[in-house]
Design an enzyme around this catalytic site. Structure first.
Site, PDB file in Angstrom:
ATOM      1  N   SER A  23       0.873  -1.173   0.000  1.00  0.00           N
ATOM      2  CA  SER A  23       0.000   0.000   0.000  1.00  0.00           C
ATOM      3  C   SER A  23       0.908   1.220   0.000  1.00  0.00           C
ATOM      4  O   SER A  23       1.350   1.681   1.050  1.00  0.00           O
ATOM      5  CB  SER A  23      -0.915   0.001   1.233  1.00  0.00           C
ATOM      6  OG  SER A  23      -1.746  -1.126   1.225  1.00  0.00           O
ATOM      7  N   LYS A  34      -6.922   2.340  -2.700  1.00  0.00           N
ATOM      8  CA  LYS A  34      -6.770   1.780  -1.348  1.00  0.00           C
ATOM      9  C   LYS A  34      -6.640   2.899  -0.315  1.00  0.00           C
ATOM     10  O   LYS A  34      -7.229   2.823   0.772  1.00  0.00           O
ATOM     11  CB  LYS A  34      -5.537   0.873  -1.309  1.00  0.00           C
ATOM     12  CG  LYS A  34      -4.985   0.516   0.074  1.00  0.00           C
ATOM     13  CD  LYS A  34      -5.921  -0.339   0.880  1.00  0.00           C
ATOM     14  CE  LYS A  34      -5.394  -0.566   2.307  1.00  0.00           C
ATOM     15  NZ  LYS A  34      -4.201  -1.422   2.362  1.00  0.00           N
ATOM     16  N   LYS A  57      -0.305   6.297   7.859  1.00  0.00           N
ATOM     17  CA  LYS A  57       0.438   6.310   6.597  1.00  0.00           C
ATOM     18  C   LYS A  57      -0.505   6.338   5.407  1.00  0.00           C
ATOM     19  O   LYS A  57      -0.348   7.136   4.469  1.00  0.00           O
ATOM     20  CB  LYS A  57       1.360   5.093   6.539  1.00  0.00           C
ATOM     21  CG  LYS A  57       2.234   4.998   5.287  1.00  0.00           C
ATOM     22  CD  LYS A  57       1.633   4.087   4.229  1.00  0.00           C
ATOM     23  CE  LYS A  57       1.603   2.645   4.710  1.00  0.00           C
ATOM     24  NZ  LYS A  57       1.025   1.761   3.647  1.00  0.00           N
TER      25      LYS A  57
END
Length: 436
Positions: free
Chosen positions: A10, A86, A155
């Site tokens: 990711s 995502k 993050k």
């Protein structure tokens, strides 16, 4: 025939593009497939993948991705699009969790209990995955154990807010998540971020409700109100039999000359018993390579399984070795039925044994349907749950709760996508095993 890189990271979209270009320069095909679904989804093979890259490369990698992802979405030919999607998903995930929790905190000022508010919201237009699953399971219970670090959520939110840079998904939202990480700790589960929220004049009282620092809610108090079918395992969940089924299975295999230890049986709690026999016979006598339709393998496995059935009949029905898991189970189930919740039983027992147990314990008087792995296939596949749904006329799996005492029971509920998945501690597996 170029080697293919499948990037599950990711990451930031621009960085993914750079990696894809580097792979191309080195002669590799490249596709990205960042993941969503957590540890439970990984264990059950039900992760969602956000795929981006050339269609022919994706088709080449698809069989491998399918091993762990039952929900695959090819979003774009351009690498970076998967990571972008995502990151937006996780921004929405975090935003829904925090906004719902903040709303629940504010309702404490009006004397509204968090679990009561969640029940009402989950039957209204404001419901989400967070109100239906994460808040009841992780926050109201005080567990905070979904399995995704807050620092990793920060993050992902940082990636999303950077390229969206909007009024809601933007710098202010990232600053909020960053401050919650500093207050709560990055190594905490992301659901623990709600501990950093506060509403003027109500924080202390409300946090007792939200974080479990006060009295914990009764699980029945926050079972989603949309549940219309409760599917329960039998041995160890609704039927007390002292572990006889696994001891009998072990004894029969040993008597047949199959080399195994009792500890090896532990991993098969909740499984279709014929599949257990086939596994150990295949490993011991056929080098693990026998085909299911191999006549010699089939005859050997079926003969041992027949001996198991006869052994369990003697163990269960020639004495009073089986009983309901608790004296008030009949009344408990009938309370649910009076509220419109059907009761189903599923099991790894053969049909003959299941029917005999139900008859011996008069369970037909307080159960609406029952199915066996012999007819529908074993756990963790969801076929038995789906069969129970058909038998009682329920179409939406979100209206189903699943209860069981083994990891396979939990995995079965995850694969089915049930609205409420319950691990009980009256049988084979303990707290740590079920959580993990």
């Amino acid at each position: 025939n170029n080697p293919t890189v499948v990037d599950l990271t990711s990451g930031a979209p621009d960085e993914v593009k750079e990696v894809a270009a580097l792979a191309k320069d080195k002669g590799f095909s490249f596709v990205e497939a960042p993941l969503s679904g957590g540890p439970a989804g990984a264990l059950a093979g039900t992760l969602t993948t956000f795929v981006a890259g050339p269609t022919d490369t994706y088709q080449k990698a698809k069989p491998l991705i399918s091993l762990f992802s039952s929900n695959k979405f090819h979003l774009s030919e351009t690498p970076g699009a998967g990571s972008a999607t995502k990151s937006v998903n996780n921004c929405l995930n975090m935003m829904n969790l925090l906004s719902a929790s903040e709303g629940l905190l504010s309702l404490a000022k009006f004397g509204v209990k968090a679990e009561d508010a969640v029940a009402a919201i989950n039957n209204s237009s404001g419901r989400s995955l967070q109100t239906q699953v994460r808040i009841p399971k992780e926050v109201l219970s005080g567990e905070y154990n979904y399995g995704f670090f807050l620092k990793l959520m920060k993050k992902d939110v940082g990636i999303g807010t950077k390229f969206v840079d909007g009024d809601l998904i933007g710098k202010d939202f990232f600053s909020l998540v960053e401050s919650l990480e500093k207050e709560v700790g990055g190594d905490e589960d992301y659901t623990a971020s709600v501990k950093g929220l506060g509403v003027a004049g109500s924080k202390e009282a409300a946090l007792n409700l939200l974080t479990g620092s006060g009295p914990k809610a009764d699980p029945e108090a926050y079972m989603p109100s949309q549940i219309k079918l409760l599917v329960c395992d039998m041995a160890g969940t609704t039927v007390e039999e002292g572990g006889l089924v696994y001891q009998t299975l072990f004894n029969v295999l040993q008597e047949a000359g199959v080399d195994l230890t009792f500890d090896e049986i532990d991993a098969w709690h909740g499984a279709h018993k014929l599949k257990v026999v086939e596994h150990f016979v295949n490993r011991h006598e056929f080098g693990g390579v026998a085909e299911l339709d191999d006549a010699k393998f089939r005859d050997r496995s079926d003969a041992i399984h027949d001996n198991f059935v006869e052994g369990i009949k003697r163990a269960y029905f020639d004495s009073d070795n089986i009983q309901l898991i608790r004296p008030g189970l009949k009344e408990h189930f009938n309370d649910f039925r009076a509220k419109g919740v059907k009761i189903g039983l599923n099991t790894g027992y053969p049909v003959e044994i299941q029917d005999a147990i139900i008859k011996k314990l008069d369970m037909q008087d307080f159960v609406d349907t029952w199915v066996s792995a012999q007819n529908w296939g074993g756990r963790p596949k969801a076929h038995m749950i789906h069969a129970c749904m058909r038998n009682v006329g329920i179409d939406d799996v979100r209206e189903v709760a699943k209860a069981g005492d083994t990891v396979l029971d939990i995995q079965e509920g995850v694969q089915a996508g049930v609205g409420f998945n319950i691990g009980v501690l009256s049988g084979a597996d303990g707290v740590a095993t079920l959580r993990n």
